[in-house]
Motif scaffolding. Structure first.
Motif, PDB file in Angstrom:
ATOM      1  N   ILE A  20     -90.052  13.947 -41.273  1.00 39.75           N
ATOM      2  CA  ILE A  20     -89.745  12.690 -40.590  1.00 39.75           C
ATOM      3  C   ILE A  20     -88.418  12.852 -39.867  1.00 39.75           C
ATOM      4  O   ILE A  20     -87.363  12.905 -40.499  1.00 39.75           O
ATOM      5  CB  ILE A  20     -89.679  11.511 -41.577  1.00 39.75           C
ATOM      6  N   GLY A  21     -88.486  12.983 -38.561  1.00 33.63           N
ATOM      7  CA  GLY A  21     -87.267  13.159 -37.761  1.00 33.63           C
ATOM      8  C   GLY A  21     -86.843  11.871 -37.084  1.00 33.63           C
ATOM      9  O   GLY A  21     -87.569  10.867 -37.087  1.00 33.63           O
ATOM     10  N   ASP A  22     -85.642  11.900 -36.520  1.00 31.79           N
ATOM     11  CA  ASP A  22     -85.101  10.755 -35.782  1.00 31.79           C
ATOM     12  C   ASP A  22     -85.152   9.477 -36.622  1.00 31.79           C
ATOM     13  O   ASP A  22     -85.602   8.426 -36.166  1.00 31.79           O
ATOM     14  CB  ASP A  22     -85.874  10.561 -34.469  1.00 31.79           C
ATOM     15  N   ALA A  23     -84.721   9.590 -37.876  1.00 29.75           N
ATOM     16  CA  ALA A  23     -84.780   8.444 -38.788  1.00 29.75           C
ATOM     17  C   ALA A  23     -83.415   8.197 -39.417  1.00 29.75           C
ATOM     18  O   ALA A  23     -82.562   9.090 -39.476  1.00 29.75           O
ATOM     19  CB  ALA A  23     -85.835   8.688 -39.866  1.00 29.75           C
ATOM     20  N   HIS A  24     -83.213   6.973 -39.872  1.00 21.31           N
ATOM     21  CA  HIS A  24     -81.955   6.575 -40.520  1.00 21.31           C
ATOM     22  C   HIS A  24     -82.256   6.061 -41.920  1.00 21.31           C
ATOM     23  O   HIS A  24     -83.299   5.440 -42.167  1.00 21.31           O
ATOM     24  CB  HIS A  24     -81.259   5.472 -39.725  1.00 21.31           C
ATOM     25  N   LEU A  51     -91.653   5.398 -46.320  1.00 26.21           N
ATOM     26  CA  LEU A  51     -91.357   5.571 -47.746  1.00 26.21           C
ATOM     27  C   LEU A  51     -91.550   7.029 -48.130  1.00 26.21           C
ATOM     28  O   LEU A  51     -92.614   7.605 -47.892  1.00 26.21           O
ATOM     29  CB  LEU A  51     -92.286   4.704 -48.596  1.00 26.21           C
ATOM     30  N   ILE A  52     -90.520   7.633 -48.742  1.00 28.88           N
ATOM     31  CA  ILE A  52     -90.603   9.024 -49.187  1.00 28.88           C
ATOM     32  C   ILE A  52     -90.297   9.099 -50.683  1.00 28.88           C
ATOM     33  O   ILE A  52     -89.958   8.090 -51.308  1.00 28.88           O
ATOM     34  CB  ILE A  52     -89.640   9.933 -48.397  1.00 28.88           C
ATOM     35  N   ASP A  53     -90.421  10.307 -51.251  1.00 26.18           N
ATOM     36  CA  ASP A  53     -90.135  10.576 -52.665  1.00 26.18           C
ATOM     37  C   ASP A  53     -90.975   9.677 -53.574  1.00 26.18           C
ATOM     38  O   ASP A  53     -90.498   8.696 -54.142  1.00 26.18           O
ATOM     39  CB  ASP A  53     -88.657  10.395 -52.969  1.00 26.18           C
ATOM     40  N   HIS A  54     -92.235  10.045 -53.751  1.00 25.53           N
ATOM     41  CA  HIS A  54     -93.179   9.229 -54.516  1.00 25.53           C
ATOM     42  C   HIS A  54     -93.381   9.770 -55.937  1.00 25.53           C
ATOM     43  O   HIS A  54     -94.462   9.623 -56.504  1.00 25.53           O
ATOM     44  CB  HIS A  54     -94.507   9.171 -53.765  1.00 25.53           C
ATOM     45  N   GLY A 112     -81.926   6.064 -49.908  1.00 26.85           N
ATOM     46  CA  GLY A 112     -82.265   7.411 -49.473  1.00 26.85           C
ATOM     47  C   GLY A 112     -83.753   7.662 -49.398  1.00 26.85           C
ATOM     48  O   GLY A 112     -84.200   8.603 -48.731  1.00 26.85           O
ATOM     49  N   ASN A 113     -84.541   6.834 -50.089  1.00 21.95           N
ATOM     50  CA  ASN A 113     -85.991   7.002 -50.087  1.00 21.95           C
ATOM     51  C   ASN A 113     -86.700   6.057 -49.120  1.00 21.95           C
ATOM     52  O   ASN A 113     -87.931   6.001 -49.101  1.00 21.95           O
ATOM     53  CB  ASN A 113     -86.553   6.793 -51.501  1.00 21.95           C
ATOM     54  N   ILE A 114     -85.928   5.301 -48.346  1.00 17.64           N
ATOM     55  CA  ILE A 114     -86.495   4.395 -47.341  1.00 17.64           C
ATOM     56  C   ILE A 114     -85.863   4.742 -45.993  1.00 17.64           C
ATOM     57  O   ILE A 114     -84.660   4.533 -45.788  1.00 17.64           O
ATOM     58  CB  ILE A 114     -86.237   2.924 -47.696  1.00 17.64           C
ATOM     59  N   LEU A 115     -86.655   5.275 -45.096  1.00 17.62           N
ATOM     60  CA  LEU A 115     -86.170   5.685 -43.785  1.00 17.62           C
ATOM     61  C   LEU A 115     -86.677   4.726 -42.712  1.00 17.62           C
ATOM     62  O   LEU A 115     -87.777   4.174 -42.823  1.00 17.62           O
ATOM     63  CB  LEU A 115     -86.638   7.112 -43.463  1.00 17.62           C
ATOM     64  N   ILE A 116     -85.862   4.553 -41.686  1.00 16.14           N
ATOM     65  CA  ILE A 116     -86.227   3.692 -40.563  1.00 16.14           C
ATOM     66  C   ILE A 116     -86.258   4.556 -39.302  1.00 16.14           C
ATOM     67  O   ILE A 116     -85.262   5.205 -38.957  1.00 16.14           O
ATOM     68  CB  ILE A 116     -85.228   2.532 -40.382  1.00 16.14           C
ATOM     69  N   ARG A 117     -87.397   4.553 -38.611  1.00 11.35           N
ATOM     70  CA  ARG A 117     -87.527   5.340 -37.380  1.00 11.35           C
ATOM     71  C   ARG A 117     -88.216   4.494 -36.309  1.00 11.35           C
ATOM     72  O   ARG A 117     -88.868   3.476 -36.624  1.00 11.35           O
ATOM     73  CB  ARG A 117     -88.345   6.597 -37.644  1.00 11.35           C
ATOM     74  N   PRO A 118     -88.116   4.882 -35.042  1.00 15.22           N
ATOM     75  CA  PRO A 118     -88.867   4.176 -34.002  1.00 15.22           C
ATOM     76  C   PRO A 118     -90.365   4.322 -34.244  1.00 15.22           C
ATOM     77  O   PRO A 118     -90.838   5.389 -34.624  1.00 15.22           O
ATOM     78  CB  PRO A 118     -88.451   4.896 -32.709  1.00 15.22           C
TER      79      PRO A 118
END
Length: 587
Positions: free
Chosen positions: A284-288, A349-352, A331-337
Motif C-alpha cells: 500500500i503506497g502513497d498512504a498516511h 486496514l492492515i495487520d490482521h 499504525g494499522n489504519i492507513l489513509i490513501r487516495p
C-alpha cells in the motif's frame, strides 16, 4: 587398670581428633566439587539455552525473579504505615517491570504494550515508565530472514522467490518485521517472523500466566482467569497463515455492505509466498497513518468522513459480522487516495493477526446491551450484567465502561446535608492526599472483586472488544474528535439487533403490546441519539469558534474522557491524567 583406661581414652581422643581433622579437610573439597559441578552444569545450561533456546530459560528466570521481588516489595511496604513511601514503591516496581520487559524483548514487548494501553488504571509511575514501550522493537539481521525463508520454503532464499527483496526492513514490531519486495512486477510487503519467537513463546506465555496467578494470590485481584484466553490470542498472532485467512475473511465481510465496500480496503494476500512464519501481501503506497492529521488535511481529505468510516468498519465487525480486528491502532489504519477517485480517501486496514470471533449469542447480547442503555431499560442492563457475572448493582459503572462515556441509569441519590451542587471538597495536605489515595486503592480492590462477582461467567471477548472501543476513542481524539463515536456505534448496534430479529416483525407475529413497546423504545432510542448529537454539535461549534477544530484536547471525546476520569476517581479511586491518553496515541 586405671593406666590402661587412660591409655584407651587417649587413643579414642586422638582417633576422634584425626577423624575431625579428616572431615574438616574433606568439607572444603566437597564444597569445591559442588560449586565446580554447579558452575559447569549452569554454564552448559546457559550455553545450550542461548544457542538453541534463544535464552528462553534465562528470560524466564529473570521474569520470575522480578515478579517475586515486586510482589514481596508490595506485600511488605504497601500499607498505611508507609504512606510516604508508596510513590517510591510504585516507581521502583514500574522500573523493575519495564527493565525486565525491555531486556527480554520479543513477546514481552507485546505484553508491555498491553500494560501501556491499560496504564490509565495504574499509578502515574507506570504510565511514565511505559509511555515509550511502543518504540521498543529492534530489527533482526538479514541472515535470520534467510534462515526463516529456508525453513519455510524448502531451502529457498528471498532472492529465489522475489524479483527483488530489500535487505533493510521498513518496519519492525515485537513479533515480526516487514520488508519491501517486488513480485511479478508488483510491489509487495513481506512480513517475516523473528526466529526467536518460536523458541520463546511457550516459555514467555507460561511466565505470563504465572505472574498473573501471583498477582491474583498476593493482591487478591481477580485477573488470573484472563490469562489462558489472552495467551491463546497472542499465540494466534504468531501464525501468519491464520492472519492471511483473517485478512481474506475481513475483505469478504466488508464486501457484503455496499457503503463499507466503497470506503474500506484490505490488502490482498499472495498465498504462494505465504507460510506460517512469512506473509506476503499487496503493498500500500502513497498512504498516511491515521494519526498523521496534518498530512491527511493537506491532501484535502475530510477527517470526519475518515473517522466515520473507521468507526463504522469496526462497529460493523462487532455488531453485524461478529469477527473483529482487535488491534486498530493508528499504525494499522492507513489513509490513501481512493483508486477510483483520487479526491476521496480510502481507509486501508492492515495487520490482521489479532482477531476475535464473537459467538452469535454474545454478539446479540452485546448489541442488545447498547440498545438497552440508550432506551433506559434498566432491567435489561442489570440482567445482562448478572448474566455476565457482573454485580447488577454496579449498573452505572457497567454502562459507562461499555460506552466509554459517563452514563447514569438511575438518578444519583443526594445526601441530606448536600446543597444544590454538593459539598465543597476539602483542601487536603500532601500527606492527607496520599493517605486518601491509599484508602481509595484499597477500596478499589474490594470494588473490583464485587464488580466481577462471578469470573467464570465473564465473556472473555469483552477484554478485546473494550480494547477496540478505547483505541477508536483515542484515534478520534487525536484527530480532534471529528466523529460522534457513541452515536455511530449505537446505530450499528441497532443494526446488529435488527439482524438478530426474525425477518418479519409485525402485529401478527409479535402481538400488539410488544409491537407498541418496540415502537416506543425506538422513539426513545432516536431521542437519546439526538440529544447526544446535539451536545456533539455544540462542542464542534465551540471548537470552530476557538479555531481548535483539529486539535486534540478540545473535542467531544475529550469532554467524555474528562468525565470518565472524574467517575473513575470518585467511584473507583483511580486517579487518571492526560498521560494515559498519550500512551494510547503513541501505540
Amino acid at each position: 587398670m586405671l593406666a590402661r583406661n587412660s591409655w584407651r581414652r587417649a587413643l579414642s581422643t586422638a582417633a576422634a581428633a584425626e577423624i575431625s581433622r579428616g572431615a574438616t579437610r574433606r568439607w572444603p573439597r566437597r564444597v569445591g566439587r559442588f560449586l565446580l559441578g554447579t558452575t559447569v552444569v549452569g554454564g552448559a545450561v546457559y550455553v545450550v539455552d542461548r544457542q538453541y533456546q534463544a535464552s528462553a530459560i534465562a528470560r524466564s528466570i529473570r521474569t520470575l525473579s522480578m515478579g517475586l521481588i515486586v510482589s514481596l516489595d508490595y506485600k511488605l511496604n504497601f500499607n498505611v504505615e508507609n504512606v510516604e513511601g508508596i510513590d517510591a514503591l510504585h516507581a521502583r516496581s514500574a522500573e523493575r517491570l519495564y527493565d525486565c520487559i525491555t531486556k527480554n524483548g520479543g513477546l514481552y514487548i507485546k505484553l508491555g504494550q498491553a500494560i501501556g494501553l491499560q496504564a490509565a488504571m495504574l499509578p502515574p509511575p507506570y504510565r511514565r515508565a511505559f509511555a515509550n514501550i511502543f518504540d521498543q522493537a529492534p530489527t533482526v539481521p538479514y541472515s535470520e530472514v534467510e534462515q526463516i525463508f529456508a525453513k519455510e520454503f524448502n531451502g529457498m532464499s528471498p532472492d529465489d522467490l522475489f524479483d527483488s527483496f530489500d535487505r533493510t526492513p521498513i518496519a519492525s514490531a515485537s513479533i515480526a518485521q516487514v520488508h519491501r519486495a517486488r513480485l511479478n512486477g508488483q510491489e509487495v510487503a513481506v512480513k517475516v517472523q523473528k526466529m526467536a519467537i518460536a523458541k520463546q513463546i511457550e516459555w514467555d506465555l507460561w511466565c505470563y500466566r504465572v505472574l498473573l496467578k501471583m498477582a491474583d494470590w498476593w493482591f487478591e485481584m481477580p485477573i488470573a482467569f484472563l490469562s489462558s484466553y489472552i495467551s491463546e490470542q497472542i499465540t494466534h498472532e504468531t501464525d501468519f497463515e491464520r492472519e492471511a485467512r483473517n485478512s481474506t475473511r475481513a475483505a469478504k465481510d466488508f464486501a457484503t455492505d455496499p457503503w463499507l465496500a466503497a470506503r474500506v480496503y484490505v490488502p490482498k494476500v499472495n498465498w504462494d509466498r505465504t507460510s506460517r512464519r512469512v506473509m506476503t501481501a499487496e503493498w500500500i503506497g502513497d498512504a498516511h497513518r491515521l494519526n498523521d492529521g496534518e498530512a491527511i488535511v493537506r491532501r484535502g481529505f475530510n477527517t470526519k468522513s475518515i473517522m466515520d468510516t473507521v468507526i463504522s468498519a469496526l462497529s460493523a465487525q462487532t455488531f453485524v459480522f461478529g469477527f473483529v480486528h482487535c488491534d486498530p491502532h493508528p499504525g494499522n489504519i492507513l489513509i490513501r487516495p481512493h483508486p477510483a477517485d483520487k479526491t476521496k480517501p480510502q481507509v486501508v486496514l492492515i495487520d490482521h493477526g489479532l482477531y476475535v470471533e464473537l459467538p452469535d449469542k454474545f454478539r446479540r447480547e452485546y448489541a442488545e446491551l447498547w440498545r438497552s442503555i440508550f432506551v433506559g431499560d434498566i432491567r435489561a442492563v442489570e440482567r445482562t450484567a448478572k448474566l455476565w457475572g457482573i454485580d447488577p448493582g454496579s449498573g452505572d459503572l457497567f454502562a459507562s465502561s461499555i460506552l466509554l462515556r459517563p452514563h447514569r441509569l438511575k438518578p444519583k441519590p443526594r445526601k441530606p446535608s448536600e446543597g444544590k451542587d454538593g459539598e465543597e471538597e476539602k483542601q487536603l495536605t500532601p500527606e492527607e492526599y496520599k493517605a486518601l489515595m491509599f484508602q481509595q486503592q484499597e477500596a478499589m480492590k474490594k470494588r473490583v472483586k464485587t464488580f466481577l462477582q462471578n469470573e467464570e461467567l465473564i465473556p472473555r471477548e469483552l477484554i478485546f472488544i473494550g480494547r477496540v472501543q478505547r483505541m477508536l476513542q483515542g484515534n478520534n481524539q487525536v484527530l480532534g474528535s471529528p466523529s460522534n463515536r457513541v452515536n455511530l456505534t449505537a446505530k450499528w448496534s441497532a443494526i446488529g439487533c435488527r439482524v438478530s430479529l426474525p425477518p418479519v416483525s409485525s402485529i401478527f407475529t409479535l402481538g400488539p403490546k410488544p409491537l407498541l413497546s418496540g415502537i416506543f423504545e425506538l422513539i426513545v432510542f432516536r431521542l437519546s441519539l439526538s440529544l447526544i448529537d446535539l451536545a456533539f454539535r455544540f462542542t464542534r461549534l465551540q471548537q470552530w469558534w476557538r479555531g481548535q477544530s483539529s486539535r486534540r484536547g478540545s473535542g467531544f471525546e475529550d469532554l467524555l474522557d474528562r468525565q470518565v476520569r472524574d467517575m473513575a476517581r470518585h467511584q473507583l479511586g483511580v486517579d487518571m491524567d492526560d498521560e494515559s491518553l498519550d500512551v494510547l496515541i503513541q501505540s
